[in-house]
Design a protein around this motif. Structure first.
Motif, PDB file in Angstrom:
ATOM      1  N   VAL A   4      -6.647   4.508   0.207  1.00 48.04           N
ATOM      2  CA  VAL A   4      -6.527   5.846  -0.304  1.00 48.04           C
ATOM      3  C   VAL A   4      -7.175   6.905   0.598  1.00 48.04           C
ATOM      4  CG1 VAL A   4      -6.892   7.461  -2.162  1.00 48.04           C
ATOM      5  CG2 VAL A   4      -6.362   4.978  -2.681  1.00 48.04           C
ATOM      6  N   SER A   5      -6.340   7.626   1.168  1.00 50.65           N
ATOM      7  CA  SER A   5      -7.070   8.374   2.443  1.00 50.65           C
ATOM      8  C   SER A   5      -6.254   9.799   2.582  1.00 50.65           C
ATOM      9  CB  SER A   5      -6.644   7.710   3.766  1.00 50.65           C
ATOM     10  OG  SER A   5      -7.236   6.382   3.803  1.00 50.65           O
ATOM     11  N   THR A   6      -6.979  10.679   3.309  1.00 54.08           N
ATOM     12  CA  THR A   6      -6.424  12.164   3.542  1.00 54.08           C
ATOM     13  C   THR A   6      -6.242  12.190   5.054  1.00 54.08           C
ATOM     14  OG1 THR A   6      -8.784  12.577   4.416  1.00 54.08           O
ATOM     15  CG2 THR A   6      -8.075  13.407   1.941  1.00 54.08           C
ATOM     16  N   LYS A   7      -6.432  11.143   5.957  1.00 52.29           N
ATOM     17  CA  LYS A   7      -6.186  11.188   7.320  1.00 52.29           C
ATOM     18  C   LYS A   7      -6.229   9.854   7.809  1.00 52.29           C
ATOM     19  CE  LYS A   7      -6.786  14.483   9.745  1.00 52.29           C
ATOM     20  NZ  LYS A   7      -8.146  15.227  10.193  1.00 52.29           N
ATOM     21  N   LEU A   8      -5.126   9.339   8.712  1.00 52.97           N
ATOM     22  CA  LEU A   8      -5.391   8.256   9.386  1.00 52.97           C
ATOM     23  C   LEU A   8      -6.820   7.757   9.931  1.00 52.97           C
ATOM     24  CD1 LEU A   8      -2.076   8.119  11.916  1.00 52.97           C
ATOM     25  CD2 LEU A   8      -2.703   6.693   9.895  1.00 52.97           C
ATOM     26  N   ASN A   9      -6.928   6.574  10.036  1.00 52.89           N
ATOM     27  CA  ASN A   9      -8.125   5.679  10.766  1.00 52.89           C
ATOM     28  C   ASN A   9      -7.733   4.222  10.922  1.00 52.89           C
ATOM     29  OD1 ASN A   9      -8.956   4.086   8.200  1.00 52.89           O
ATOM     30  ND2 ASN A   9      -9.503   5.822   7.268  1.00 52.89           N
ATOM     31  N   ARG A  10      -8.624   3.514  11.536  1.00 57.03           N
ATOM     32  CA  ARG A  10      -8.467   2.190  11.981  1.00 57.03           C
ATOM     33  C   ARG A  10      -7.980   1.279  10.872  1.00 57.03           C
ATOM     34  NH1 ARG A  10      -6.853   1.724  16.158  1.00 57.03           N
ATOM     35  NH2 ARG A  10      -8.601   2.914  17.023  1.00 57.03           N
ATOM     36  N   SER A  11      -8.233   1.519   9.415  1.00 61.09           N
ATOM     37  CA  SER A  11      -8.214   0.843   8.510  1.00 61.09           C
ATOM     38  C   SER A  11      -6.644   0.485   8.320  1.00 61.09           C
ATOM     39  CB  SER A  11      -8.897   0.921   7.428  1.00 61.09           C
ATOM     40  OG  SER A  11     -10.315   0.810   7.391  1.00 61.09           O
ATOM     41  N   HIS A  12      -5.920   1.733   8.613  1.00 62.30           N
ATOM     42  CA  HIS A  12      -4.467   1.832   8.423  1.00 62.30           C
ATOM     43  C   HIS A  12      -3.694   0.884   9.260  1.00 62.30           C
ATOM     44  CE1 HIS A  12      -6.074   5.711   6.690  1.00 62.30           C
ATOM     45  NE2 HIS A  12      -5.793   5.075   5.793  1.00 62.30           N
ATOM     46  N   THR A  13      -4.367   0.493  10.563  1.00 58.73           N
ATOM     47  CA  THR A  13      -3.736  -0.167  11.424  1.00 58.73           C
ATOM     48  C   THR A  13      -4.000  -1.624  11.679  1.00 58.73           C
ATOM     49  OG1 THR A  13      -5.426   0.149  13.344  1.00 58.73           O
ATOM     50  CG2 THR A  13      -3.992   2.075  13.036  1.00 58.73           C
ATOM     51  N   VAL A  14      -5.101  -1.997  10.756  1.00 56.25           N
ATOM     52  CA  VAL A  14      -5.429  -3.349  10.643  1.00 56.25           C
ATOM     53  C   VAL A  14      -5.112  -3.871   9.185  1.00 56.25           C
ATOM     54  CG1 VAL A  14      -7.464  -4.952  10.776  1.00 56.25           C
ATOM     55  CG2 VAL A  14      -7.549  -2.903  12.051  1.00 56.25           C
ATOM     56  N   THR A  15      -3.737  -4.173   9.121  1.00 55.66           N
ATOM     57  CA  THR A  15      -3.033  -4.344   8.019  1.00 55.66           C
ATOM     58  C   THR A  15      -3.197  -5.905   7.446  1.00 55.66           C
ATOM     59  OG1 THR A  15      -0.879  -4.497   8.353  1.00 55.66           O
ATOM     60  CG2 THR A  15      -1.749  -2.373   8.504  1.00 55.66           C
ATOM     61  N   GLY A  16      -2.804  -6.033   6.255  1.00 60.23           N
ATOM     62  CA  GLY A  16      -2.567  -7.200   5.601  1.00 60.23           C
ATOM     63  C   GLY A  16      -0.947  -7.482   5.856  1.00 60.23           C
ATOM     64  N   THR A  17      -0.547  -8.683   5.155  1.00 56.88           N
ATOM     65  CA  THR A  17       0.772  -8.969   5.486  1.00 56.88           C
ATOM     66  C   THR A  17       1.628  -7.741   4.841  1.00 56.88           C
ATOM     67  OG1 THR A  17       0.253 -11.288   4.982  1.00 56.88           O
ATOM     68  CG2 THR A  17       2.744 -10.574   4.874  1.00 56.88           C
ATOM     69  N   GLU A  18       1.156  -7.324   3.848  1.00 63.10           N
ATOM     70  CA  GLU A  18       1.688  -5.988   3.280  1.00 63.10           C
ATOM     71  C   GLU A  18       0.760  -4.962   3.180  1.00 63.10           C
ATOM     72  OE1 GLU A  18       5.270  -5.307  -0.169  1.00 63.10           O
ATOM     73  OE2 GLU A  18       4.075  -6.860  -0.251  1.00 63.10           O
ATOM     74  N   ALA A  19       0.959  -3.653   3.427  1.00 62.48           N
ATOM     75  CA  ALA A  19       0.231  -2.689   3.376  1.00 62.48           C
ATOM     76  C   ALA A  19       0.597  -1.233   2.651  1.00 62.48           C
ATOM     77  CB  ALA A  19      -0.456  -2.290   4.917  1.00 62.48           C
ATOM     78  N   LEU A  20      -0.301  -0.553   2.334  1.00 67.26           N
ATOM     79  CA  LEU A  20       0.044   0.722   1.581  1.00 67.26           C
ATOM     80  C   LEU A  20      -0.980   1.739   2.160  1.00 67.26           C
ATOM     81  CD1 LEU A  20       0.929  -0.093  -1.996  1.00 67.26           C
ATOM     82  CD2 LEU A  20       2.499   0.707  -0.499  1.00 67.26           C
ATOM     83  N   ILE A  21      -0.517   3.040   2.351  1.00 67.01           N
ATOM     84  CA  ILE A  21      -1.356   4.178   2.561  1.00 67.01           C
ATOM     85  C   ILE A  21      -1.109   5.112   1.631  1.00 67.01           C
ATOM     86  CG2 ILE A  21      -1.949   6.172   4.146  1.00 67.01           C
ATOM     87  CD1 ILE A  21      -1.039   4.547   6.576  1.00 67.01           C
TER      88      ILE A  21
END
Length: 775
Positions: free
Chosen positions: A510-527
């Protein structure tokens, strides 16, 4: 290939406002500044504002920042003055950067994600990711997909529910929280997690402030600071240890200046010379803008990393010795007899001291320590402030308890101008804990929560942040949910964390802006895009406000005013409630749809569950809010087993550092807040152009056979395992001998999840044994 195209400029960004190329270049190093703030702070504040928001929006936003009818700064947790005592510009340069970063007019849409693969985004820097703009709609990475694609909120909730309800046990999921989450969102979040069936609620406090809470709870019965703004300005002596207010809490400098005008002596204890502790040019005054400003630190003790414990033990020894030489002149016998336990054992522990070992541990001369003790004896009201420079050591808890011991000797708690004053970081990190964000909340809290909502919360303790890293290493986390923050970069053992996150079935942020955690994802991912502190939250029940608790226990209202980045951004409260309907249906008597729209309703529940929040809705609408009670500060009462403040004094360990090794502390630059990077200039330290630098005492550089400007690999050593950070430039810098400093998160790779503070489990980031290897 789409990823071979140059990075795009987000919609809403003027061509001159944003370079698509990361500005990192060669290191430019100059002598560190000898003063902080002044006109450059004003210029840089408005430059960041105008670059991100434009002039009209900047004026509108800055005018409401930290005002009683405006919104709370999303940066640090420094308290606000009383409602009638606030400046028109009641913010600092760090706060201006944080607000400009959040309230930017730049936007990221689905076309952006179509142009950039996840791997392509992962190749960008933290700065670049944060500069692209606000997230505008939920995004989904399907199993095996190379890109994020849009997804509806209903579909996102269904994906999360599918994974979470299929787990063999709720304990296979971890729910992390950043300290920017509001009281309302935090309370609802912990309710959802416990209704789901787990106490896995790690938060950023685990990594930064847990040592303070652990130490003070054992000694005075509460883990919160015992000093208000008014009290700080009344102190006769203020000791600031392991803290850099000029960058990390700049508004504190105004109140230190006020204390100085009232006659206070200020002593800085820090391995690095920090401009904000040397001289302050208050941008709110003519003297600060064009004059010399105010000298703050009367003494500056450049203590060796890890030496604070030995320093305060030596001060305690000297105070006790002085009292024994002249009974009744140093310690407060009335206070000791009426309000403390363990004094005699403490006296026995500090009676003898090895001065050679103490000087080696502290890096200070005996005369400097004697002078500090004399400052204490001459003061009738003393405050000691500290931050992460003390909390992130192996013996952090014992160090803080040594400080509290010294304060107790002279009755420096529960009176004006006196007390322990831990400085918190994130704007609501303290409030989150008050609201139940903790993996080991008390049984009473769980019982009251269960009674309010007619269910039985789980009682087995969950995992903290460090234990989460360990479980990621073991590949035993199946779902990782992050409510704000940037867990992938904030934690130790960075490669291990990334590997563990990629092994998850689902990662959600749950985010307002992009960060590294959005690019290091599980098999499936949500932003999941959420509203920020500056955004207006309009529901069918009206314009919603949130509340936060500052580091001194003041709870106040915050109302965003800006139009949200898109109609698809939701409040954290709405996001939590929407998911909770799917993963905890029928649990107790929780009306999730009603709670999703009405923060007053959430506050009504809080008033019946959380102590001291009675009449919450009415009290928080009083301009400035209300101050939470604090028994040691208000009544000199202590919720400890003895019902008294406890002296706790163990042995003082000395750090062993092998030959040709240094001790490294990780630090922030002036252009960052935690893992958020605003730029590449550390103005006060004279460093710009590149963040991959190590600040080293010039004598150490010469002794070790290295030189200014040399590029090296930094290698940490812990329990026979080396960890490596590649390509760092050495900068000759006047830090304490034997010590070095480098910026995080770049150096978090050097930290081990197994290297933690005793009893608090906080990762060690301030005394890493390192060596340099030439490239």
């Amino acid at each position: 290939m789409a990823d071979e195209r140059p990075p795009s400029r987000p919609s809403g960004a003027a061509p001159e406002a944003l370079s698509s190329i990361d500005p990192t270049g060669a290191v430019d190093a100059h002598a560190p500044k000898q003063w902080a703030a002044g006109l450059p702070a004003v210029v840089n504040s408005f430059r960041h504002g105008v670059d991100q928001m434009g002039l009209p929006r900047t004026a509108r936003v800055f005018g409401r920042l930290n005002q009683t009818q405006g919104f709370d700064c999303p940066s640090c947790a420094w308290p606000d003055p009383e409602a009638g005592d606030r400046h028109v510009a009641e913010f600092c340069e760090s706060g201006a950067k944080a607000v400009a970063w959040e309230a930017t007019k730049r936007r990221i849409d689905r076309e952006f994600f179509a142009r950039h693969s996840i791997d392509g985004l992962d190749g960008q820097s933290e700065w670049w990711l944060g500069q692209q703009g606000r997230l505008t709609e939920p995004m989904h990475r399907a199993p095996g997909a190379s890109h994020y694609t849009p997804v509806s909120w209903d579909e996102a909730n269904a994906i999360m529910a599918r994974h979470l309800t299929a787990l063999p046990t709720p304990d296979d999921a971890v729910f992390y929280t950043s300290g920017r989450t509001s009281n309302e969102a935090a309370f609802l979040y912990q309710l959802m997690v416990r209704a789901y069936g787990t106490n896995n609620l790690p938060d950023c406090s685990n990594m930064c402030h847990e040592s303070s809470g652990t130490a003070m709870t054992e000694q005075i019965g509460i883990g919160k600071g015992a000093v208000t703004l008014e009290s700080l300005e009344q102190a006769e002596l203020i000791v600031i240890a392991g803290q850099n207010p000029g960058t990390n809490a700049p508004r504190m400098l105004t109140h230190l200046e006020n204390a100085k005008k009232n006659g206070a002596v200020i002593v800085a204890v820090n391995p690095l010379p920090e401009a904000g502790l040397i001289r302050f040019k208050n941008p709110q005054t003519p003297r600060g803008l064009v004059g010399p400003g105010t000298a703050l630190a009367d003494d500056y003790l450049q203590v060796r990393l890890g030496g604070d414990h030995a320093l305060f033990r030596a001060v305690g020894h000297l105070l006790v010795a002085a009292e024994q030489s002249a009974p009744g002149t140093v310690v407060d016998r009335d206070f000791l007899d009426a309000h403390t336990a363990g004094y005699d054992a403490y006296v026995d522990a500090v009676r003898e001291i090895d001065w050679a070992a103490t000087e080696l541990a502290t890096g200070l001369k005996r005369s400097e320590i004697d002078a500090l003790a004399k400052r204490f004896t001459e003061s009738k009201a003393t405050v000691v402030c500290w931050a992460m420079g003390l909390t992130q050591h192996v013996h952090a808890v014992m160090t803080i308890q040594e400080i509290v011991n010294v304060l107790l000797l002279q009755g420096n708690i529960g009176k004006d101008g006196a007390g322990p004053c831990p400085i918190r970081g994130h704007s609501n990190v303290q409030g989150d804990r008050t609201m139940g964000i903790w993996e080991q909340m008390s049984q009473k809290f769980l019982d009251d929560l269960g009674a309010e909502f007619a269910f039985t919360p789980p009682t087995e303790h969950g995992v903290d942040a460090t234990a989460t890293v360990t479980r990621l290493r073991d590949k035993s986390v199946r779902v990782f949910f992050g409510m704000g923050g940037n867990f992938a970069m904030a934690t130790p053992d960075t490669p291990v964390v990334h590997e563990g996150l990629r092994a998850c079935d689902l990662t959600v942020h749950v985010s307002t802006k992009l960060n590294r955690s959005h690019t290091v994802t599980g098999t499936e991912a949500l932003i999941l895009p959420c509203l920020g502190r500056t955004d207006r939250d309009a529901t069918p029940r009206g314009h919603q406000g949130v509340t936060v608790e500052d580091s001194q226990g003041q709870v106040h209202l915050s109302q965003g005013r800006l139009e949200p980045p898109s109609d698809l951004c939701r409040s954290e409260v709405a996001i939590v409630a929407g998911l909770a309907e799917r993963i905890a249906p029928g649990v107790g008597s929780i009306d999730w749809p009603a709670l999703s729209q009405d923060n007053d309703l959430i506050r009504e529940h809080i008033s019946r569950v959380v102590p001291h929040f009675e009449d919450y809705n009415a009290r928080v609408r009083v301009p400035g809010g209300f101050l939470l009670p604090h028994k040691p500060r208000d009544l000199r009462e202590f919720d400890t087993p003895s019902r008294k403040a406890e002296f706790i004094a163990g042995s003082v360990p000395m750090l062993e550092v092998p030959d040709a090794r240094l001790l490294l502390q990780t630090i922030r630059s002036h252009d960052q807040f935690n893992t958020t990077i605003y730029g590449h200039a550390d103005r006060y330290r004279g460093i710009s152009g590149n963040r991959r630098v190590v600040l080293v005492n010039p004598d150490d550089l010469h002794r070790l056979g290295f030189h200014q400007g040399q590029v090296v690999d930094v290698v940490s050593e812990f329990e026979g395992t080396d960890r490596r950070a590649e390509g760092f430039t050495l900068v000759s810098y006047p830090t304490a001998e034997g010590c070095a400093a480098a910026y995080y998160p770049e150096t978090n790779v050097l930290m081990s999840a197994d290297h933690v503070a005793l009893r608090s489990n906080t990762p060690v980031a301030k005394a890493l044994v390192i060596r340099f290897e030439a490239r």
